[in-house]
Design a protein around this motif. Structure first.
Motif, PDB file in Angstrom:
ATOM      1  N   PRO A 114       0.805  -1.224   0.000  1.00 13.83           N
ATOM      2  CA  PRO A 114       0.000   0.000   0.000  1.00 13.83           C
ATOM      3  C   PRO A 114       0.835   1.270   0.000  1.00 13.83           C
ATOM      4  CG  PRO A 114      -0.034  -1.064   2.156  1.00 13.83           C
ATOM      5  CD  PRO A 114       0.598  -2.032   1.209  1.00 13.83           C
ATOM      6  N   ASP A 115       2.077   1.178   0.492  1.00 14.76           N
ATOM      7  CA  ASP A 115       2.943   2.356   0.551  1.00 14.76           C
ATOM      8  C   ASP A 115       3.941   2.409  -0.600  1.00 14.76           C
ATOM      9  OD1 ASP A 115       1.798   3.523   2.763  1.00 14.76           O
ATOM     10  OD2 ASP A 115       3.107   2.516   4.185  1.00 14.76           O
ATOM     11  N   ALA A 116       3.682   1.692  -1.685  1.00 19.11           N
ATOM     12  CA  ALA A 116       4.571   1.772  -2.850  1.00 19.11           C
ATOM     13  C   ALA A 116       4.570   3.197  -3.394  1.00 19.11           C
ATOM     14  CB  ALA A 116       4.116   0.800  -3.937  1.00 19.11           C
ATOM     15  N   PRO A 117       5.725   3.690  -3.831  1.00 16.03           N
ATOM     16  CA  PRO A 117       5.779   5.070  -4.334  1.00 16.03           C
ATOM     17  C   PRO A 117       4.888   5.273  -5.557  1.00 16.03           C
ATOM     18  CG  PRO A 117       7.833   3.898  -4.794  1.00 16.03           C
ATOM     19  CD  PRO A 117       7.041   3.028  -3.884  1.00 16.03           C
ATOM     20  N   VAL A 118       4.358   6.487  -5.673  1.00 19.54           N
ATOM     21  CA  VAL A 118       3.485   6.858  -6.787  1.00 19.54           C
ATOM     22  C   VAL A 118       4.327   7.651  -7.784  1.00 19.54           C
ATOM     23  CG1 VAL A 118       1.360   8.017  -7.478  1.00 19.54           C
ATOM     24  CG2 VAL A 118       1.530   6.974  -5.202  1.00 19.54           C
TER      25      VAL A 118
END
Length: 262
Positions: free
Chosen positions: A94-98
């Motif tokens: 869920p915290d993968a970079p955008v």
């Protein structure tokens, strides 16, 4: 000639003030009889990273121009991705970079995610640097690349902002040294229009829409009095890319007209 409109730090929190200031800037852009190569917004999009705030942002940032938006330290990657971008969640991450790229007519705009979940300072993860290398690999020779993120990777002479800037910047500088296609770096976070040099390229900081950051020699009512809230109008930057890939930046302030009452 390509022109990119650049705004930052809209901090939408659902209050009339944040909405009015952002709406004024976007209305100004929409009334201009010009087709921009892109409108880019470099972070701190939703003040509390709430789904309701991102839904409001989707309405406020509706534009006829190509739009690219990256997270800042006030944003949350998972909600940003799913609600604002309408993209599916990254399974198990869920915290993968955008990270996002826009390939325009004669230019490339690569927006990396410099946010660090749970922290105010910035850092580009190795995944993001690898992604940027890939964007550059896929860019034809002679096409200028603008690299953007929220946090400036260099000190700006503003102690409060410099304490929460982008760190680990030597890795980005090393990448830039071997990548001449990078024409400039774009960022926000400081809430003030600023220009300096990073890794031999222009580093251009967009002014804040929600407020204007105070410089060290300006008056402070108390130590935490870091911004002008209503004394200064919301502002934005226009980046002009010429046929040689040279960038020139102009700044504009936009008056805010409060709705009539009574």
């Amino acid at each position: 000639m390509t022109v990119i409109a650049h705004l930052s730090d809209i901090h939408i929190d659902g209050t009339p003030r944040s909405v009015t200031r952002t709406r004024a800037v976007m209305a100004y852009l929409e009334t201009l009889d010009f087709d921009f190569g892109a409108v880019v917004v470099t972070g701190d999009i939703a003040d509390h990273a709430l789904a309701s705030e991102y839904l409001l942002v989707r309405e406020l940032l509706d534009t006829r121009h190509p739009l690219l938006v990256c997270p800042g330290n006030h944003d949350r990657r998972d909600v940003f991705r799913e609600v604002l971008l309408g993209a599916p969640p990254v399974a198990g991450r869920p915290d993968a970079p955008v990270n996002q790229v826009l390939r325009g007519d004669g230019f490339v705009l690569a927006l990396g995610d410099s946010s660090v979940p749970g922290k105010d300072e910035g850092f580009l993860e190795e995944e993001t640097l690898d992604w940027l290398e890939g964007v550059l690999d896929e860019t034809p020779d002679g096409v200028p690349v603008l690299v953007g993120f929220h946090h400036p990777p260099a000190a700006l002479g503003m102690p409060f902002v410099d304490g929460i800037r982008q760190f680990g910047e030597r890795r980005l500088a090393a990448l830039a040294e071997r990548r001449p296609a990078i024409a400039a770096f774009l960022c926000g976070h400081a809430h003030t229009a600023a220009a300096t040099v990073f890794a031999g390229r222009p580093l251009i900081v967009a002014p804040g829409v929600i407020s204007t950051g105070k410089l060290p020699w300006e008056p402070y009512a108390h130590p935490a009095d870091h911004v002008y809230r209503d004394e200064m109008a919301p502002s934005l930057a226009f980046h002009v890319l010429d046929d040689e890939g040279r960038i020139t930046t102009h700044f504009r302030s936009v008056p805010v007209w409060e709705p009539a009452t009574g």
